[in-house]
Write a protein that holds these residues in place. Structure first.
Motif, PDB file in Angstrom:
ATOM      1  N   GLU A  96       0.803  -1.220   0.000  1.00  0.00           N
ATOM      2  CA  GLU A  96       0.000   0.000   0.000  1.00  0.00           C
ATOM      3  C   GLU A  96       0.840   1.276   0.000  1.00  0.00           C
ATOM      4  O   GLU A  96       0.345   2.344  -0.345  1.00  0.00           O
ATOM      5  N   GLY A  97       2.128   1.154   0.347  1.00  0.00           N
ATOM      6  CA  GLY A  97       3.026   2.304   0.285  1.00  0.00           C
ATOM      7  C   GLY A  97       3.373   2.706  -1.141  1.00  0.00           C
ATOM      8  O   GLY A  97       3.838   3.816  -1.389  1.00  0.00           O
ATOM      9  N   PHE A  98       3.154   1.807  -2.096  1.00  0.00           N
ATOM     10  CA  PHE A  98       3.382   2.068  -3.521  1.00  0.00           C
ATOM     11  C   PHE A  98       2.149   1.634  -4.305  1.00  0.00           C
ATOM     12  O   PHE A  98       2.182   0.637  -5.028  1.00  0.00           O
ATOM     13  N   PRO A  99       1.036   2.345  -4.139  1.00  0.00           N
ATOM     14  CA  PRO A  99      -0.204   1.920  -4.801  1.00  0.00           C
ATOM     15  C   PRO A  99      -0.059   1.883  -6.321  1.00  0.00           C
ATOM     16  O   PRO A  99       0.668   2.681  -6.906  1.00  0.00           O
ATOM     17  N   GLY A 100      -0.733   0.910  -6.916  1.00  0.00           N
ATOM     18  CA  GLY A 100      -0.718   0.782  -8.376  1.00  0.00           C
ATOM     19  C   GLY A 100       0.336  -0.171  -8.894  1.00  0.00           C
ATOM     20  O   GLY A 100       0.313  -0.546 -10.057  1.00  0.00           O
ATOM     21  N   SER A 101       1.278  -0.570  -8.058  1.00  0.00           N
ATOM     22  CA  SER A 101       2.328  -1.509  -8.468  1.00  0.00           C
ATOM     23  C   SER A 101       1.908  -2.919  -8.062  1.00  0.00           C
ATOM     24  O   SER A 101       2.495  -3.529  -7.175  1.00  0.00           O
ATOM     25  N   VAL A 102       0.882  -3.423  -8.713  1.00  0.00           N
ATOM     26  CA  VAL A 102       0.286  -4.701  -8.347  1.00  0.00           C
ATOM     27  C   VAL A 102       0.988  -5.836  -9.079  1.00  0.00           C
ATOM     28  O   VAL A 102       1.166  -5.788 -10.294  1.00  0.00           O
ATOM     29  N   GLY A 103       1.371  -6.854  -8.321  1.00  0.00           N
ATOM     30  CA  GLY A 103       1.965  -8.054  -8.900  1.00  0.00           C
ATOM     31  C   GLY A 103       0.958  -9.188  -8.898  1.00  0.00           C
ATOM     32  O   GLY A 103       0.044  -9.219  -8.078  1.00  0.00           O
TER      33      GLY A 103
END
Length: 160
Positions: A96-103
């Motif tokens: 959640e600290g880097f939203p949008g970087s979904v693996g």
């Protein structure tokens, strides 16, 4: 020294983590997917992990929250796309600290002829750049510690 293998080939979007546990497949799977045991192994020892949500089914949501001793909080979440006990789990992962970087994470549990379990986790990221960011965040050291903690817990569970 950790027995965890982490492979991140240059120019690829994936990270492959493997570890062989001296435990039967069903025990590894149950421990890996039990909300009661997640705090005992998920993440670094220096943080307290809490399972906020864990709906272990297709379409189910998971969210783990970690707290550092100084009060800083880190949350991780995703959605389960496949749960086939005790062989395979497919889910998304997002810090959640880097939203949008979904693996997209595919975890397989394979019983070896010796009765051990080979766990393989393949994380596919949206770009090489995102994957590189994950690696630079300390993920390698964290994953090794997490797998070591899981191994320690499996040994403890089998000795009961």
């Amino acid at each position: 020294m950790s027995k965890t293998s982490i492979i991140a080939e240059e120019g690829k979007q994936e990270i492959v983590i493997t570890r062989i546990f001296d435990a039967p497949c069903d025990l590894v799977f149950r421990t890996y997917t039990n909300a009661a045991t997640i705090p005992d192994w998920w993440g670094p020892r220096s943080m307290k992990t809490t399972v906020d949500r864990m709906e272990l089914k297709k379409g189910g949501v998971w969210r783990y929250v970690q707290q550092e001793s100084n009060g800083n909080v880190h949350a991780h979440n995703g959605v389960y796309h496949e749960v086939a006990a005790p062989e395979r789990i497919v889910n998304t992962y997002e810090y959640e600290g880097f939203p949008g970087s979904v693996g997209l994470v595919t975890t397989t549990f394979e019983e070896t002829p010796e009765g051990k379990t080979k766990l393989t986790e393949i994380s596919l990221y949206p770009s090489v750049e995102v994957r590189e960011g994950v690696l630079q965040s300390g993920m390698t050291e964290g994953a090794k510690e997490l797998m070591d903690r899981l191994d320690d817990l499996l040994i403890k569970l089998q000795s009961k």
